[in-house]
Design an enzyme around this catalytic site. Sequence first.
Site, mmCIF file in Angstrom:
data_model
loop_
_atom_site.group_PDB
_atom_site.id
_atom_site.type_symbol
_atom_site.label_atom_id
_atom_site.label_comp_id
_atom_site.label_asym_id
_atom_site.label_seq_id
_atom_site.Cartn_x
_atom_site.Cartn_y
_atom_site.Cartn_z
ATOM 1 N N GLN A 1 43.029 54.881 57.454
ATOM 2 C CA GLN A 1 43.419 56.104 56.751
ATOM 3 C C GLN A 1 44.228 55.834 55.482
ATOM 4 O OE1 GLN A 1 44.842 57.796 60.692
ATOM 5 N NE2 GLN A 1 44.325 59.675 59.600
ATOM 6 N N HIS B 1 38.990 55.973 64.168
ATOM 7 C CA HIS B 1 39.200 55.709 62.731
ATOM 8 C C HIS B 1 38.844 54.263 62.390
ATOM 9 C CE1 HIS B 1 40.905 59.369 61.113
ATOM 10 N NE2 HIS B 1 41.834 59.439 62.053
ATOM 11 N N GLY C 1 49.839 60.020 65.073
ATOM 12 C CA GLY C 1 49.068 58.782 65.065
ATOM 13 C C GLY C 1 48.517 58.512 63.679
ATOM 14 N N HIS D 1 41.314 58.778 69.433
ATOM 15 C CA HIS D 1 41.121 59.330 68.085
ATOM 16 C C HIS D 1 41.396 58.247 67.026
ATOM 17 C CE1 HIS D 1 41.929 62.672 64.995
ATOM 18 N NE2 HIS D 1 42.454 61.596 64.421
ATOM 19 N N GLU D 2 42.482 57.486 67.224
ATOM 20 C CA GLU D 2 42.864 56.463 66.232
ATOM 21 C C GLU D 2 41.899 55.277 66.245
ATOM 22 O OE1 GLU D 2 44.837 57.444 64.096
ATOM 23 O OE2 GLU D 2 45.659 59.130 65.221
ATOM 24 N N CYS E 1 44.083 65.932 62.327
ATOM 25 C CA CYS E 1 44.049 64.595 61.727
ATOM 26 C C CYS E 1 44.733 64.660 60.370
ATOM 27 C CB CYS E 1 42.589 64.151 61.552
ATOM 28 S SG CYS E 1 42.408 62.496 60.850
ATOM 29 N N LEU E 2 45.562 63.660 60.077
ATOM 30 C CA LEU E 2 46.210 63.629 58.762
ATOM 31 C C LEU E 2 45.169 63.492 57.645
ATOM 32 C CD1 LEU E 2 49.300 61.407 59.635
ATOM 33 C CD2 LEU E 2 49.326 63.848 59.041
HETATM 34 C C1 QAP Z 1 45.554 62.525 65.892
HETATM 35 O O1 QAP Z 1 46.778 63.496 64.163
HETATM 36 C C2 QAP Z 1 45.605 63.555 66.973
HETATM 37 O O2 QAP Z 1 46.330 69.142 59.869
HETATM 38 C C3 QAP Z 1 46.800 62.425 65.048
HETATM 39 O O3 QAP Z 1 48.415 69.809 58.338
HETATM 40 C C4 QAP Z 1 45.955 64.867 66.705
HETATM 41 O O4 QAP Z 1 48.925 63.271 63.656
HETATM 42 C C5 QAP Z 1 45.283 63.198 68.244
HETATM 43 C C6 QAP Z 1 48.733 66.684 61.056
HETATM 44 C C7 QAP Z 1 46.003 65.797 67.734
HETATM 45 C C8 QAP Z 1 45.333 64.125 69.246
HETATM 46 C C9 QAP Z 1 45.703 65.410 69.018
HETATM 47 C C10 QAP Z 1 47.564 67.394 60.900
HETATM 48 C C11 QAP Z 1 49.822 67.030 60.277
HETATM 49 C C12 QAP Z 1 48.838 65.561 61.978
HETATM 50 C C13 QAP Z 1 47.471 68.444 60.000
HETATM 51 C C14 QAP Z 1 47.908 63.889 63.519
HETATM 52 C C15 QAP Z 1 48.564 68.783 59.222
HETATM 53 C C16 QAP Z 1 49.747 68.066 59.352
HETATM 54 C C17 QAP Z 1 47.783 65.056 62.654
HETATM 55 CO CO CO Z 2 43.006 61.064 62.462
#
Ligand code: QAP
Ligand code: CO
Length: 195
Positions: free
Chosen positions: A78, A165, A73, A161-162, A119-120
Amino acid sequence: MLSAAQAYAAPRRLRGILGESTSEALVMAVLSILEFPDPRLRTVAKPVSEVDDKLRQLADDLLETMYEASGIGLAATQVNIHRRILVMDVSETRDEPQVFINPEISVLDETLGGYDEGCLSVPGFYEEVQRPRRIRVRALGLDGETYEKELDGLAAVCLQHEIDHLDGKLFVDYISPLKRQRIRRKLEKAHRLRA
Ligand code: QAP
Ligand code: CO
């Protein structure tokens, strides 16, 4: 795991959804992602007033940026664009892009569920957050039409979550101040080393 080439293939397949008009930009772009504790992540995004080609290009760029970073997401906030649009793809096969414009959620079931969120914008850190398990979302699609759907599981977690943001909120706001401070210090150090 998916190869980079497969991950890249997904947004290209969007062409059909997005249309092929000659005015369409030929290339998509990978945008740079703001990282915690950047204060710009605290900006509250403004509603999208018109779903036009420029917005469709932004949706495309958000998807390409998300796939390239292996995320599920990504919200416009972001990438330092403060409009209410977000993208996600929670499919195993990375070929189910979803776009939500001016999303509004209602909680269908007050029951909370815990999920280890990442989270990215907070790379390398994951913490459990409790959120309502079942929600309904009303949003505009890329055609400018309103649609509604019910979500549960990872899709419900990710969408909440999004949307956070877009309201200037991060998952680290739900964890203990001590854990948040530790993450802040580690990322600040990483940013100093990178600069
Ligand atoms: C939000 O997050 C989310 O730490 C989206 O090193 C995440 O795409 C909602 C990511 C989990 C629900 C559950 C994170 C990639 C990606 C990192 C993401 C990383 C590389 C996170
Ligand atoms: Co995020």
